[in-house]
Write an enzyme that holds these catalytic residues in place. Structure first.
Site, mmCIF file in Angstrom:
data_model
loop_
_atom_site.group_PDB
_atom_site.id
_atom_site.type_symbol
_atom_site.label_atom_id
_atom_site.label_comp_id
_atom_site.label_asym_id
_atom_site.label_seq_id
_atom_site.Cartn_x
_atom_site.Cartn_y
_atom_site.Cartn_z
ATOM 1 C CG HIS A 24 36.442 39.645 37.092
ATOM 2 N ND1 HIS A 24 36.618 40.866 37.686
ATOM 3 C CD2 HIS A 24 37.672 39.104 37.000
ATOM 4 C CE1 HIS A 24 37.894 41.057 37.925
ATOM 5 N NE2 HIS A 24 38.560 40.018 37.533
ATOM 6 C CG HIS A 78 48.022 36.820 37.863
ATOM 7 N ND1 HIS A 78 47.568 36.163 38.980
ATOM 8 C CD2 HIS A 78 47.063 37.768 37.582
ATOM 9 C CE1 HIS A 78 46.418 36.687 39.369
ATOM 10 N NE2 HIS A 78 46.088 37.641 38.527
ATOM 11 C CD GLU A 80 41.987 37.294 37.743
ATOM 12 O OE1 GLU A 80 42.858 38.085 38.139
ATOM 13 O OE2 GLU A 80 40.763 37.543 37.822
ATOM 14 C CG ASP A 82 43.121 38.014 33.128
ATOM 15 O OD1 ASP A 82 43.251 37.225 34.080
ATOM 16 O OD2 ASP A 82 43.393 39.224 33.233
ATOM 17 C CG HIS A 144 44.827 41.460 41.487
ATOM 18 N ND1 HIS A 144 43.494 41.137 41.490
ATOM 19 C CD2 HIS A 144 45.313 40.971 40.337
ATOM 20 C CE1 HIS A 144 43.198 40.509 40.365
ATOM 21 N NE2 HIS A 144 44.287 40.395 39.659
ATOM 22 C CG ASP A 163 46.651 41.544 36.684
ATOM 23 O OD1 ASP A 163 46.386 41.625 35.483
ATOM 24 O OD2 ASP A 163 46.216 40.644 37.421
ATOM 25 C CE1 TYR A 196 44.009 46.253 34.838
ATOM 26 C CE2 TYR A 196 45.563 47.068 36.470
ATOM 27 C CZ TYR A 196 45.112 46.061 35.635
ATOM 28 O OH TYR A 196 45.777 44.868 35.613
ATOM 29 C CG HIS A 229 45.214 43.579 31.648
ATOM 30 N ND1 HIS A 229 44.491 42.704 30.888
ATOM 31 C CD2 HIS A 229 45.322 43.004 32.871
ATOM 32 C CE1 HIS A 229 44.154 41.645 31.612
ATOM 33 N NE2 HIS A 229 44.652 41.802 32.820
#
Ligand code: FEO
Length: 398
Positions: A24, A78, A80, A82, A144, A163, A196, A229
């Site tokens: 993104h 989370h 999000e 991904d 986040h 994350d 990151y 990640h």
């Protein structure tokens, strides 16, 4: 597929996205991973999933260990995409699985997937017994996203941090100790971790300090950090210390000159300012905004003590690439920097004023600014050089 075991009964079942080049808007030249973890216990538990399109690869890893239809619990740290966008695939295979998530996570999962799943909410301090093991949940709002949380496996002392503590880095290695066997690779790992942090977490430094303090006060020992990640930290102190330093605004004695240019006048100024800095014996770097990745420049901002930004004036305002970059950078709210601005114009000025206003709107005051009509002449070049020297001197004494 070979199994990847964190410790007895706990497996990495994620995927490596070798071809990921844009996350993104965050450029990822080294690719990335989506990490999911499978815990084999009386209740078979999957922690997080992977990005949609990679679900079959994740199922392939799970099938090496257990029939995916036997998954009892899914922890969604989370919402999000991904991490959650393969959840519908899991729930088709294991429709009776119970999902544990934060209150905000429940809100997000219901809205994104409009499902009738068995969703249970948890908050910091809540525990879930899955047999021989106990999961302790730690919510981390705005680290986040509002829904973010981490899951700690008490008996194994492993923090599944989602994350937090991640990096966008594809590798055939899964653990820091494998990667760090090669010094160069270890440097790349910390470089990607910094990039990151800068692009995802920089604006949340105060929250990060508070959360690390809160976790330390829980009195839990962390032997391993397994983020969602990148590489898994078997030596977590290194990344925790790095996060503490970044969150406190610790930086290098370094000056960053960032600019764009139309007919080279702003570039001439940028290079003269840089010369003033480096002649003062301070490390300096120069970045042209259309020739470098913004996410890489943001990492440099994180690590530098002073940032000097230049823009030509176009239509009485900022040159659009500088405007776009400033919008991105100021959204990340860099702190504890020495700021300075410069630029050139043809008809009338405006760009330097616009940068200064943008800086002030985020609580940052430029200590020096300089705007030049057409090409910088000899006296204006001297002012550019002097600006570099002054900023270098401030960096030395900061
Ligand atoms: Fe890796 Fe906030 O998603």
């Amino acid at each position: 597929m070979s199994r990847v075991e964190l410790t007895d009964g706990i497996y990495w079942v994620g995927v490596v996205d070798w071809n990921l080049r844009d996350f993104h808007g965050y450029t990822t030249p080294r690719g990335g991973t989506y990490n999911a973890y499978l815990i084999i216990d009386e209740k078979i538990t999957l922690v997080d999933t992977v990005k949609r399109g990679f679900a079959d690869e994740m199922f392939g890893r799970i099938k090496e260990i257990v029939d995916p239809s036997k998954i009892d619990y899914v922890v969604s740290n989370h919402v999000e995409m991904d991490h959650s966008s393969s959840l519908p695939d899991i729930m088709k295979i294991a429709p009776n699985a119970r999902i544990f998530t934060s209150e905000k996570g429940k809100e997000g999962l219901l809205k994104y997937y409009m499902s009738k799943w068995d969703l249970r909410t948890v908050k910091t301090g809540d525990e879930l017994n899955i047999g021989k093991r106990t999961l302790l949940f730690i919510t981390a709002p705005m680290l986040h996203w509002p829904d973010s949380m981490a899951t700690y496996i008490k008996e194994d002392k492993i923090l599944l941090s989602n994350d937090l503590f991640g990096q966008h880095l594809s590798s055939s290695f899964r653990f820091d100790e494998e990667l760090c066997f090669h010094a160069d690779e270890c440097d790349i790992l910390m470089d990607e971790a910094a990039k990151y942090y800068a692009n995802i977490f920089m604006q949340f430094g105060a929250l990060i300090l508070k959360k690390i303090d809160e976790i330390q006060k829980l009195g839990i020992e962390i032997k391993m950090i397994a983020p969602s990640h990148g590489i898994i930290w078997k030596n977590p102190d290194k990344i925790i210390d790095a996060y503490l330093n970044w969150a406190k605004g610790v930086s290098k004695q370094k000056v960053l000159v960032i600019y764009d240019t139309m007919w080279n006048s702003t570039e001439i100024m940028a290079k003269e300012i840089l010369r003033g800095v480096s002649d003062s014996g301070v490390e300096a770097s120069l970045f042209h905004l259309r020739r470098n990745e913004w996410s890489e420049i943001v990492k440099e901002v994180l690590e530098s003590r002073a940032v000097i930004i230049g823009s030509p004036t176009l239509n009485n305002d900022l040159f659009p690439p500088v405007s776009g970059f400033l919008t991105y950078l100021m959204g990340l709210r860099p702190k504890s920097k020495i700021w300075s601005t410069f630029g050139s114009y043809g008809w009338a000025g405006g760009a330097v004023r616009a940068i200064n206003e943008k800086l002030k709107s985020t609580g940052n005051e430029p200590v020096e600014f300089l705007e030049v009509k057409f090409r910088p002449d000899e006296s204006e070049m001297a002012k550019c050089y002097a600006m570099g020297q002054k900023i270098a001197s401030m960096v030395k004494s900061a």
